[in-house]
Scaffold this active site. Structure first.
Site, PDB file in Angstrom:
ATOM      1  N   GLU A 282      10.594 -12.901  41.183  1.00 33.74           N
ATOM      2  CA  GLU A 282      10.434 -14.329  40.947  1.00 33.74           C
ATOM      3  C   GLU A 282      11.781 -15.030  40.796  1.00 33.74           C
ATOM      4  O   GLU A 282      11.892 -16.225  41.024  1.00 33.74           O
ATOM      5  CB  GLU A 282       9.591 -14.534  39.679  1.00 33.74           C
ATOM      6  N   HIS A 303       4.725  12.334  46.754  1.00 37.05           N
ATOM      7  CA  HIS A 303       3.634  12.847  47.589  1.00 37.05           C
ATOM      8  C   HIS A 303       2.913  11.725  48.315  1.00 37.05           C
ATOM      9  O   HIS A 303       1.843  11.921  48.882  1.00 37.05           O
ATOM     10  CB  HIS A 303       2.668  13.651  46.716  1.00 37.05           C
ATOM     11  N   LYS A 417      -1.710 -21.958  43.973  1.00 40.28           N
ATOM     12  CA  LYS A 417      -2.535 -22.702  43.000  1.00 40.28           C
ATOM     13  C   LYS A 417      -3.090 -23.972  43.643  1.00 40.28           C
ATOM     14  O   LYS A 417      -4.253 -24.310  43.455  1.00 40.28           O
ATOM     15  CB  LYS A 417      -1.700 -23.083  41.773  1.00 40.28           C
TER      16      LYS A 417
HETATM   17  O1  PA5 Z   1       7.607 -16.214  34.785  1.00 38.62           O
HETATM   18  C1  PA5 Z   1       6.836 -17.148  34.834  1.00 38.62           C
HETATM   19  O2  PA5 Z   1       7.193 -18.298  34.593  1.00 38.62           O
HETATM   20  C2  PA5 Z   1       5.385 -16.925  35.173  1.00 38.62           C
HETATM   21  O3  PA5 Z   1       5.122 -15.606  35.467  1.00 38.62           O
HETATM   22  C3  PA5 Z   1       4.518 -17.320  33.996  1.00 38.62           C
HETATM   23  O4  PA5 Z   1       4.873 -16.551  32.901  1.00 38.62           O
HETATM   24  C4  PA5 Z   1       3.042 -17.123  34.325  1.00 38.62           C
HETATM   25  O5  PA5 Z   1       2.706 -17.846  35.466  1.00 38.62           O
HETATM   26  C5  PA5 Z   1       2.182 -17.566  33.164  1.00 38.62           C
HETATM   27  O6  PA5 Z   1       2.410 -18.906  32.863  1.00 38.62           O
HETATM   28  P1  PA5 Z   1       1.925 -19.513  31.492  1.00 38.62           P
HETATM   29  O7  PA5 Z   1       2.612 -18.785  30.398  1.00 38.62           O
HETATM   30  O8  PA5 Z   1       2.301 -20.961  31.551  1.00 38.62           O
HETATM   31  O9  PA5 Z   1       0.421 -19.328  31.441  1.00 38.62           O
END
Ligand code: PA5
Length: 441
Positions: A282, A303, A417
């Site tokens: 990310e 394996h 989303k």
């Molecule tokens: O790293 C990030 O920002 C995302 O993985 C969020 O943690 C994830 O989408 C969850 O978001 P939230 O804590 O707003 O529910």
């Protein structure tokens, strides 16, 4: 962390040697300073940098511990609801420390990290006759997966123990002021902790997001923070191992090594790799750039994926997390008939065999043209995990800036989303619904 070894040479990656990696030192130190001085893109998301040394002080650890102790005393099971950065860090640490065949006390369960109908139905069945509590974690308070899980589990808990008692067994971790979860926490009187505005989900494991579930599972969050704080001290100085990690992976990426495989030889580290994958995926996968973070659990995956790693396209490199000592000893027994031919290792510990598998594989991969980095820790403990977490976080900031991206945003996460909400006909998405339906027709 005991040692950090780098096995990279012209044979594993033409053009990349220890000398050529060292030429990136100034670039890395500049990137480190950009993180530490907050002068780069995404500098409004650097709250994680000083979590171990400043924000998570002794008082806050006491507060987290005391809320954890309420859940520990009251509950047979605690469901930790969250997704991505709001779940992976806690899961990584707990899985690395717990006995794999015995639940923690209370048992820590996870939900809200998928939209599996069977998963949720089976979880609710499992909880039906258990006294359980909930930790709901969402920075935004609006993420669909945890919101669905929380709605279901809150209903279940309230129907079992009543609304007032359910509120005592629920803890919310969310934004200080905004969002549906904050409103609900205030209205219902849940105990709560704040996710600071300047901490992104994937950098939040050393905040209450990770610390509360880890404390509920019975692990020592003070030692975890101490490990991270000690690594912070090491990594604040130029010429540190996190810089070297960032330099090596960027040198390899620039020379065509597009995939990094995080390798472990200890099944307890499976979820640590999942946390690492999110952190690097990310943070770096943007602007059509970024190393693809993959992971294998060895020897299991030797394996399955071993063939590809040994002989497939040479676009990969490996980072091995090597754990020096096990907590337990199991010795291979002698067998008189020796039909399995194993008597040559009778009397040896299982870990000795594992270490030889590890060393043999590392040598084979280097011979096969896979550049290899190895991080060695003495054992799996709260302290060493704290060290590793901070090492990878600061390494990620440095590496992302060296790559030329903003390591602290995640614009691409929104696209699915938008389509999902359009398909679900969420109010406010009318135009998108029309467009996506036209496309599908
Ligand atoms: O790293 C990030 O920002 C995302 O993985 C969020 O943690 C994830 O989408 C969850 O978001 P939230 O804590 O707003 O529910």
């Amino acid at each position: 962390m005991k040692t950090f070894d780098i096995n990279v040479n012209d044979a594993t990656c033409p053009g990349v040697t220890l000398e050529s990696i060292q030429e990136l030192q100034n670039e890395a130190t500049q990137a480190l300073n950009t993180v530490l001085n907050g002068t780069g893109a995404g500098n409004d998301f650097l709250g994680w940098v000083n979590l171990p040394s400043e924000t998570i002080n002794s008082d806050l650890i006491d507060e987290i511990t005391s809320v954890a102790n309420v859940l520990r005393a009251e509950c047979e099971a605690v469901v930790c609801i969250g997704i991505g950065g709001s779940y992976l860090g806690a899961k990584a640490v707990i899985e690395a420390l717990k006995n794999q065949f015995a639940p923690t006390k209370p048992e820590l369960l996870f939900a809200g990290h998928n939209i599996g109908e069977d998963y949720l139905a089976e979880l609710m069945d499992y909880l039906a006759d258990k006294r359980f509590g909930i930790i709901v974690i969402s920075k935004s308070g609006t993420t669909t997966e945890p919101a669905i899980a929380f709605r279901l589990l809150r209903n279940l808990l309230e129907s079992k123990v009543g609304r007032e008692e359910a509120a005592k067994l629920t803890v919310a971790i969310t934004d200080a002021k905004r969002g549906a979860l904050r409103t609900l926490a205030t209205e219902e009187g849940y105990a709560s902790f704040i996710i600071d505005d300047n901490i992104g989900g994937r950098f939040s494991v050393l905040s209450p997001v990770g610390l509360l579930p880890i404390a509920v599972a019975g692990f020592n969050i003070r030692a975890l923070i101490q490990g991270a704080a000690d690594m912070q001290t090491i990594c604040a100085k130029p010429g540190n191992p996190a810089e070297l990690y960032a330099m090596t992976r960027n040198a390899l990426y620039r020379a065509g090594k597009k995939t990094e495989i995080l390798v472990n030889y200890n099944p307890k580290l499976h979820f640590f790799a999942e946390w690492w994958k999110q952190l690097y995926g990310e943070s770096e996968g943007k602007d059509l750039k970024g190393i693809f973070p993959a992971a294998v659990d060895n020897s299991t995956d030797l394996h399955s994926m071993g063939q590809w790693i040994q002989d497939g396209e040479r676009t990969i490199f490996e980072t091995v997390i090597s754990v020096e000592n096990q907590q337990r000893e199991v010795v291979i027994p002698t067998d008189e008939a020796n039909l399995d031919g194993l008597n040559f290792i009778a009397g040896k510990r299982v870990d000795h065999v594992n270490k030889m598998a590890e060393l043999g594989t590392r040598i084979a991969h280097i011979d096969g043209g896979v550049p290899e980095l190895t991080l060695t820790i003495s054992e799996l403990s709260e302290y060493t995990l704290g060290q590793l977490i901070y090492f990878f976080e600061i390494g990620c900031g440095i590496s992302g800036y060296m790559l030329g991206v903003n390591p602290f945003n995640q614009p691409g996460v929104e696209d699915y989303k938008r389509n999902m909400f359009a398909l679900l006909e969420k109010p406010g998405y009318e135009a998108e619904t029309k467009a996506i339906k036209a496309r599908l027709n």
